[in-house]
Design an enzyme around this catalytic site. Structure first.
Site, PDB file in Angstrom:
ATOM      1  N   ARG A 145      37.353  47.565  47.225  1.00 36.61           N
ATOM      2  CA  ARG A 145      38.213  46.817  48.144  1.00 36.61           C
ATOM      3  C   ARG A 145      39.677  47.235  48.081  1.00 36.61           C
ATOM      4  NH1 ARG A 145      37.788  40.809  45.463  1.00 36.61           N
ATOM      5  NH2 ARG A 145      39.260  41.066  43.769  1.00 36.61           N
ATOM      6  N   ARG A 198      39.759  29.027  36.352  1.00 36.65           N
ATOM      7  CA  ARG A 198      38.958  30.182  35.966  1.00 36.65           C
ATOM      8  C   ARG A 198      39.518  30.766  34.669  1.00 36.65           C
ATOM      9  NH1 ARG A 198      38.732  34.874  40.282  1.00 36.65           N
ATOM     10  NH2 ARG A 198      40.883  35.198  39.602  1.00 36.65           N
ATOM     11  N   ASN A 245      34.476  37.634  47.760  1.00 42.19           N
ATOM     12  CA  ASN A 245      35.173  38.919  47.885  1.00 42.19           C
ATOM     13  C   ASN A 245      34.525  39.978  47.002  1.00 42.19           C
ATOM     14  OD1 ASN A 245      37.011  37.543  49.514  1.00 42.19           O
ATOM     15  ND2 ASN A 245      38.338  37.088  47.790  1.00 42.19           N
ATOM     16  N   ASP A 246      34.378  39.674  45.717  1.00 42.87           N
ATOM     17  CA  ASP A 246      33.739  40.622  44.808  1.00 42.87           C
ATOM     18  C   ASP A 246      32.266  40.798  45.147  1.00 42.87           C
ATOM     19  OD1 ASP A 246      35.415  41.954  42.967  1.00 42.87           O
ATOM     20  OD2 ASP A 246      35.806  40.078  41.925  1.00 42.87           O
ATOM     21  N   CYS A 298      34.803  30.266  46.945  1.00 47.18           N
ATOM     22  CA  CYS A 298      36.264  30.400  46.856  1.00 47.18           C
ATOM     23  C   CYS A 298      36.731  31.781  47.300  1.00 47.18           C
ATOM     24  CB  CYS A 298      36.757  30.103  45.447  1.00 47.18           C
ATOM     25  SG  CYS A 298      35.955  31.059  44.155  1.00 47.18           S
ATOM     26  N   HIS A 338      43.668  41.925  45.173  1.00 48.85           N
ATOM     27  CA  HIS A 338      44.195  40.643  44.709  1.00 48.85           C
ATOM     28  C   HIS A 338      45.627  40.414  45.193  1.00 48.85           C
ATOM     29  CE1 HIS A 338      40.695  40.661  41.974  1.00 48.85           C
ATOM     30  NE2 HIS A 338      40.798  39.366  42.120  1.00 48.85           N
ATOM     31  N   ARG A 365      43.836  30.767  39.441  1.00 43.95           N
ATOM     32  CA  ARG A 365      43.792  32.094  38.820  1.00 43.95           C
ATOM     33  C   ARG A 365      44.692  32.091  37.586  1.00 43.95           C
ATOM     34  NH1 ARG A 365      44.448  32.945  44.461  1.00 43.95           N
ATOM     35  NH2 ARG A 365      42.606  33.883  45.447  1.00 43.95           N
ATOM     36  N   GLU A 414      29.400  36.576  41.505  1.00 41.98           N
ATOM     37  CA  GLU A 414      30.203  37.652  42.073  1.00 41.98           C
ATOM     38  C   GLU A 414      29.498  38.999  42.081  1.00 41.98           C
ATOM     39  OE1 GLU A 414      34.602  37.180  40.765  1.00 41.98           O
ATOM     40  OE2 GLU A 414      33.382  36.428  39.111  1.00 41.98           O
TER      41      GLU A 414
END
Length: 758
Positions: free
Chosen positions: A639, A507, A628-629, A676, A364, A471, A605
């Site tokens: 990651r 979110r 990403n997740d 996203c 992140h 976020r 995710e």
């Protein structure tokens, strides 16, 4: 052998330099295995040969002189094969090469194991014996274990170009290159500023000071505060402790005397190191010496020494708060581990680049760095960051490289790359007010991911049409306690007002994994498979309801709010979230607020969510993919772990198939589907996602102009043809190469990575 291994590990950690450590190791192994010879050969970059660097048993005069190439001798064969070789009689082997200066002609039994760090052979660890015999399996296993321990130490020495990490003066590292993970595209050139982790003795950089007396006084001030703390604890517990137990506090105080640790620290400060660096050096040396002692009681004193050191360091760091650091122009911030909190606290006006020893391109912190448009390299695990403060470096965020003290020639090359990229950026800025429409008329809405306050202005400057991911955890992470409902309302209102009437997708609190709150710690063995996202907030409805109420109140009169639920794995979580949202809406309406129920969506995710898309779609208003997740869980790749960062592949066939499936399933329920994740920030990735049928792409603001240019430069049918070809491919690396070449063939080469030095 376990006790011998423990002793070797402790000796290595206590060694003042690499040469001392190697000497300790060969002596310990030679005695412990009752063998005649133990030697270490290390790879020498200038000569491209394996040089004898330490030996117990061979001629001392041969150390530093005897060497073999990878094509010479059994040592060379071990290095070339990268596997152990165990021989009864080495002289009879075809690869045997006699080095007369070593005096090894009288030895027959041979066991050599490679010293490997991150797939690179750094050297060979060898034992030999006069007897003709084969070393047994336990001895071979022991040698392999020791070589693995040795690899980390040697890799650091190899990376720094210095055999001595503590005692030698800072050496020049001209054009020294360190490889990590590309985390934020771009080039930055400037001086290093090392940010040490709080109370972490192993992360304190070395810095030169000119006002020695002032630095000593800073140290003495911190020392006195620690003494007062210890006396205070001793007095509070006086009635509860026996006489011998109270004496332990006196031991602590004596350690801080000028005749003990304090005196050693002052001596190092007088040599020019700042107080924090001097303290770190002295504490680590003393703790290591205690750790190798045979007596268990004395061995435990290593813990006491480090505890004292951390207490003093805490006060020293308070005296020079990181927030008060005045960054030089074009500063390159280097940290052992970058965090979203650090990025939220540091002024970015003079910040040119970021480097992190740990972490990966999909952490992140890296995602936030990209959103800020800062060239970033993560996961340089061998970086001697403590010795870099003030040195000139080049951050190559395209290839994931860091150059320390670069030559004028290299500086010239990268300055030209920087200039060319600035020209491309200026050209792309002209697209700000133009829509992302393909040549054949397909409209692709481009939204942004935000978190920091500065993201809003940056996004508007680049022509964003909405926020696909705000976020909300960032404001939580830069505070010392949970923000109140009113504080949250004010923060959210700014985001909503800035983009009104365009949609803003907020979110709900997504903590856990690699995002922690200092005042709400979550300690787990495997945090990415633990308590995170919606799991936390549903377990704490009081946190969830306060946040939802703040979002709803912030949207009053604007009506551009969308709420998104993270890490959803079951319909129960969606149903329970909807129930709490309805309750918050009803309560606010009863209080007289003009509130409407906003659209609600879920993030896909985790693999479990992929196969429930249609079930979710019946309960929500939109679907958004957190690629990403999703890629992390599909590929079983942490990651944040640089050791497996190369296995994280956005264009892995399994990831692409999952993304296509999600879009298709969502559209069966006639529901909007967006993405996203970082894949949407890449021109090639954006074209693939558009071809799959995604309705909205959300990305970091920095990359939005490049994505818009790519979309405006092609026809939708071209993008679909590209995707159909990729869909038939079965290797992620080949897909990446194919996409890079395809982008250039489409006339979009200026959007791809520039040509970099080899």
């Amino acid at each position: 052998m376990l006790e011998l291994l423990r002793k070797i590990v402790q000796e290595v950690s206590s060694a003042q330099n690499v040469e001392t450590a190697l000497d300790m190791i060969v002596r310990s192994i030679q005695r412990g295995l009752h063998t005649d010879v133990c030697s270490v050969y290390l790879f020498d970059h200038p000569t491209q040969r394996y040089v004898l660097r330490a030996s117990q048993g061979l001629n001392v005069d041969a150390i530093g002189r005897a060497s073999l190439s990878s094509s010479e001798g059994i040592v060379g064969l071990v290095a070339r094969r990268a596997e152990p070789i165990n021989l009864e009689d080495a002289e009879t082997h075809a690869a045997y090469c006699y080095l007369p200066e070593t005096g090894e002609e009288r030895y027959h039994a041979f066991l050599g194991v490679p010293i490997i760090h991150q797939r690179r052979v750094l050297g060979v660890l060898v034992v030999q014996q006069q007897a003709t015999r084969r070393y047994d399996e336990s001895e071979e296993a022991f040698m392999v274990t020791v070589s693995a321990q040795l690899a980390g130490l040697i890799s650091v020495a190899d990376a720094t170009g210095s055999a001595d990490q503590r005692e030698r003066a800072p050496t020049r590292m001209a054009d020294r290159r360190f490889d990590g993970v590309a985390a934020g595209a771009g080039v930055a050139i400037g001086p290093v500023v090392v940010m040490a982790s709080l109370a972490n003795l192993d992360a304190v950089p070395d810095k030169t000071v000119t006002d020695i007396d002032a630095e000593i006084q800073i140290f003495y001030n911190a020392l006195e505060r620690v003494r007062n703390d210890i006396r205070g604890v001793s007095e509070r517990l006086a009635e509860k402790l026996r006489h011998d137990e109270k004496a332990l506090f006196d031991v602590y105080l004596r350690m801080l005397d000028d005749s003990a640790i304090a005196g050693e620290v002052v001596t190092v400060i007088r040599l020019g190191n700042w107080a924090q660096g001097a303290l770190s050096q002295v504490i680590n040396t003393n703790a290591a010496q205690f750790a190798v002692m045979e007596d268990p009681y004395l061995r435990e004193r290593a813990t006491d020494v480090r505890d004292l050191g951390r207490r003093v360091l805490t006060y020293l760091q308070e005296a020079s708060n990181p927030g008060d650091i005045e960054l030089p122009e074009n500063a390159i911030l280097v940290a052992e581990e970058l965090s979203p909190t650090i990025l939220g606290e540091v002024s970015t006006d003079k910040l040119a680049g970021l480097v992190s020893v740990h972490g990966s391109g999909n952490s992140h912190a890296a995602i936030l760095a990209r959103s800020m448009g800062i060239p970033t390299v993560m996961g340089i695990v061998d970086l001697p960051f403590r010795r870099l403060d003030g040195r000139l470096v080049i951050v190559d965020g395209y290839s994931g490289r860091l150059y320390v003290e670069p030559s004028e020639e290299l500086l010239g090359i990268y300055r030209e790359i920087h200039r060319e990229q600035a020209e491309v950026t200026a050209e792309l800025a002209t697209l700000r007010d133009l829509p992302a429409i393909t040549k054949d008329g397909h409209r692709m809405p481009l939204w942004v991911n935000t978190g920091l306050t500065a993201d809003v202005s940056r996004a508007l400057e680049r022509g964003a049409e909405g926020i696909g991911l705000y976020r909300t955890e960032i404001p939580f992470m830069v505070r010392d306690f949970f923000p109140s409902e009113m504080e949250q309302t004010q923060i959210y209102r700014k985001q909503l007002e800035a983009f009104a009437p365009h949609p803003v997708t907020m979110r709900t609190l997504d903590i856990g994994g690699d995002k922690s709150l200092p005042y709400f710690p979550i300690k787990e063995e495997n945090p990415f498979l633990g308590w995170r996202g919606i799991r936390v907030t549903l377990d704490h409805p009081e946190i969830f309801l306060v946040q939802i109420r703040a979002m709803l109140r912030a949207s009053e009169g604007l009506d551009n709010l969308r709420i998104m639920l993270p890490m959803v794995t079951s319909v129960y979580e969606v149903d329970e979230s909807n129930r709490l949202l309805d309750r918050a809406v009803r309560e606010l309406q009863e209080d007289g607020h003009d509130i409407k129920r906003p659209p609600v969506g879920v993030m896909i995710e985790v693999p479990a969510a992929v196969y429930q898309v249609r079930l979710f779609a019946k309960r929500v208003d939109f679907i958004s993919v957190g690629s990403n997740d999703l890629a992390q869980y599909l590929l079983a790749v942490d990651r944040n772990n640089p050791r497996v960062a190369g296995l994280y592949m956005s264009y892995h066939p399994a990831v692409l198939k999952a993304l296509e499936y999600i879009a298709r399933e969502a559209h069966k329920e006639s529901i909007q589907v967006s993405i996203c994740g970082e894949m949407a920030s890449e021109p090639a990735g954006a074209l693939l996602l558009m071809a799959m049928g995604y309705d909205v792409l959300s990305m970091n603001a920095t990359n939005l102009p490049r994505v818009k240019s790519a979309i405006r430069g092609v026809r939708l049918e071209q993008a679909r043809t590209l995707f159909y070809k990729v869909r038939r491919m079965d290797d992620a690396d080949k897909i990446q190469s194919f996409l890079t070449e395809a982008i250039r063939r489409m006339g979009l080469g200026q959007l791809s990575q520039p040509d970099l030095p080899a």
